[in-house]
Scaffold this motif. Structure first.
Motif, PDB file in Angstrom:
ATOM      1  N   LEU A 134       5.771  -3.892  15.323  1.00 30.71           N
ATOM      2  CA  LEU A 134       6.114  -3.816  16.743  1.00 30.71           C
ATOM      3  C   LEU A 134       4.948  -4.211  17.633  1.00 30.71           C
ATOM      4  N   ARG A 135       3.748  -3.758  17.293  1.00 29.58           N
ATOM      5  CA  ARG A 135       2.586  -4.035  18.138  1.00 29.58           C
ATOM      6  C   ARG A 135       2.324  -5.533  18.266  1.00 29.58           C
ATOM      7  N   ASN A 136       2.444  -6.263  17.180  1.00 29.06           N
ATOM      8  CA  ASN A 136       2.188  -7.700  17.210  1.00 29.06           C
ATOM      9  C   ASN A 136       3.376  -8.473  17.777  1.00 29.06           C
ATOM     10  N   ALA A 137       4.575  -7.980  17.547  1.00 30.86           N
ATOM     11  CA  ALA A 137       5.753  -8.671  18.078  1.00 30.86           C
ATOM     12  C   ALA A 137       5.864  -8.511  19.580  1.00 30.86           C
ATOM     13  N   LYS A 177       0.807  -1.215   0.000  1.00 29.00           N
ATOM     14  CA  LYS A 177       0.000   0.000   0.000  1.00 29.00           C
ATOM     15  C   LYS A 177       0.844   1.270   0.000  1.00 29.00           C
ATOM     16  N   GLY A 178       2.156   1.108   0.071  1.00 30.43           N
ATOM     17  CA  GLY A 178       3.048   2.260   0.030  1.00 30.43           C
ATOM     18  C   GLY A 178       3.421   2.827   1.380  1.00 30.43           C
ATOM     19  N   SER A 200       6.821   3.092   9.317  1.00 36.16           N
ATOM     20  CA  SER A 200       5.435   2.802   9.674  1.00 36.16           C
ATOM     21  C   SER A 200       5.183   1.299   9.732  1.00 36.16           C
ATOM     22  N   VAL A 201       5.760   0.562   8.805  1.00 37.04           N
ATOM     23  CA  VAL A 201       5.593  -0.896   8.793  1.00 37.04           C
ATOM     24  C   VAL A 201       6.187  -1.511  10.054  1.00 37.04           C
TER      25      VAL A 201
END
Length: 306
Positions: free
Chosen positions: A224-227, A211-212, A217-218
């Motif tokens: 980071l939030r899921n890790a 999505k660019g 941001s990725v």
């Protein structure tokens, strides 16, 4: 969430009861007679018997356990055999330095561990990754007492920059916190790297890039939030180990905390203090696990508790 929290609080009661049984049994199986140690090497058998009666050690074990359990529920752990002070006062004087030392060690170790782990995952198989993981393995492998002695030799004896004993100011926390947190930083670096590598392979990461979205941001918003979910589990466990592992570090640096209190209680067979310290460390582990479980829902809103 509230229902789950209350359910877990209720589940702590049988857990603490089991822990209390093991703590009481372990302490009373230790060799040595605390009454004789308290009475002194020159005391006769009559004096030792009087001390045993005063301490309640002449009662049957089941009565001693009921007495110990009742005191633990009310916060009255008795009187220290060594200092003749209330056990709760001994713990209150020593708990603060241990807590602040553990928090200081946890803060810097998590901060640097996460940074090294995330950067190593993003730049895996590069020179930074290899150096970071080599340092992490070294941190895990090196004994805390040996690291503390080396740091004291360099920064206190040779350079004269940092003190080795006392807890009066922030400079006294530098060497003990580095010694205590080195292994935690190494574990956090390796664990966060492994978690982040797995997350970066997920489909939503590829979708975000397609999505660019910027790489920053990725990494921060999506990765980071899921890790952090498995990393938070490790953080909770490591904080519990910090509180328990401070025993060795406090002995090396003569730190006025719970670790030294526990060691002194073992040396003197100070049963009331020994039982209270071990029970408190166990309670801290249970509370930390509860906090970690609650943090899951805050980190990831998709998690629902029943």
């Amino acid at each position: 969430m509230l229902k789950y929290f209350l359910k877990r609080l209720g589940g702590m009661i049988p857990t603490m009861l089991i822990v209390a049984v093991f703590v009481f049994s372990f302490v009373h199986f230790l060799p040595g007679d605390p009454a004789r140690l308290a009475a002194g090497p020159e005391a006769d058998d009559e004096t030792v018997a009087m001390v045993q009666h005063d301490l309640g050690l002449d009662l049957p074990l089941h009565q001693q356990f009921v007495r110990f359990l009742g005191g633990a529920v009310t916060g009255d752990f008795g009187t220290s055999i060594r200092t003749q002070r209330p056990v709760i006062d001994e713990i209150a004087d020593r708990f603060g330095p241990t807590l602040w030392l553990s928090l200081t060690a946890m803060a810097w170790s998590v901060f640097f561990g996460l940074i090294i782990g995330i950067v190593s995952a993003v730049r895996r198989n590069t020179w930074f990754d290899q150096i970071g993981m080599t340092v992490a393995v070294s941190g895990i492998s090196f004994p805390a007492f040996a690291l503390g002695i080396i740091l004291m030799e360099i920064f206190s004896v040779k350079l004269g920059l940092l003190p080795t004993v006392g807890a009066d100011s922030w400079v006294h926390y530098v060497l003990p916190s580095v010694t205590l947190g080195a292994a935690v930083a190494a574990v956090m670096a390796r664990f966060s790297r492994a978690a982040f590598v797995e997350v970066m392979k997920e489909d939503y990461i590829r979708t975000a890039r397609a999505k660019g979205a910027s790489e920053w941001s990725v990494i921060v918003r999506h990765g980071l939030r899921n890790a952090l979910i498995p990393v938070v589990t490790m953080m909770g466990l490591q904080f519990g180990f910090l509180l328990g592992g401070s025993i060795v570090v406090e002995k090396v640096f003569n730190w006025p905390g719970m670790g030294r209190l526990l060691v002194d209680a073992v040396d003197m067979r100070d049963f009331p203090v020994l039982q209270a310290c071990v029970l408190l460390f166990s309670f801290e582990f249970i509370v930390i696990n509860l906090i970690v479980d609650v943090l899951y829902g805050w980190i990831n809103s998709t998690i629902r508790y029943k």
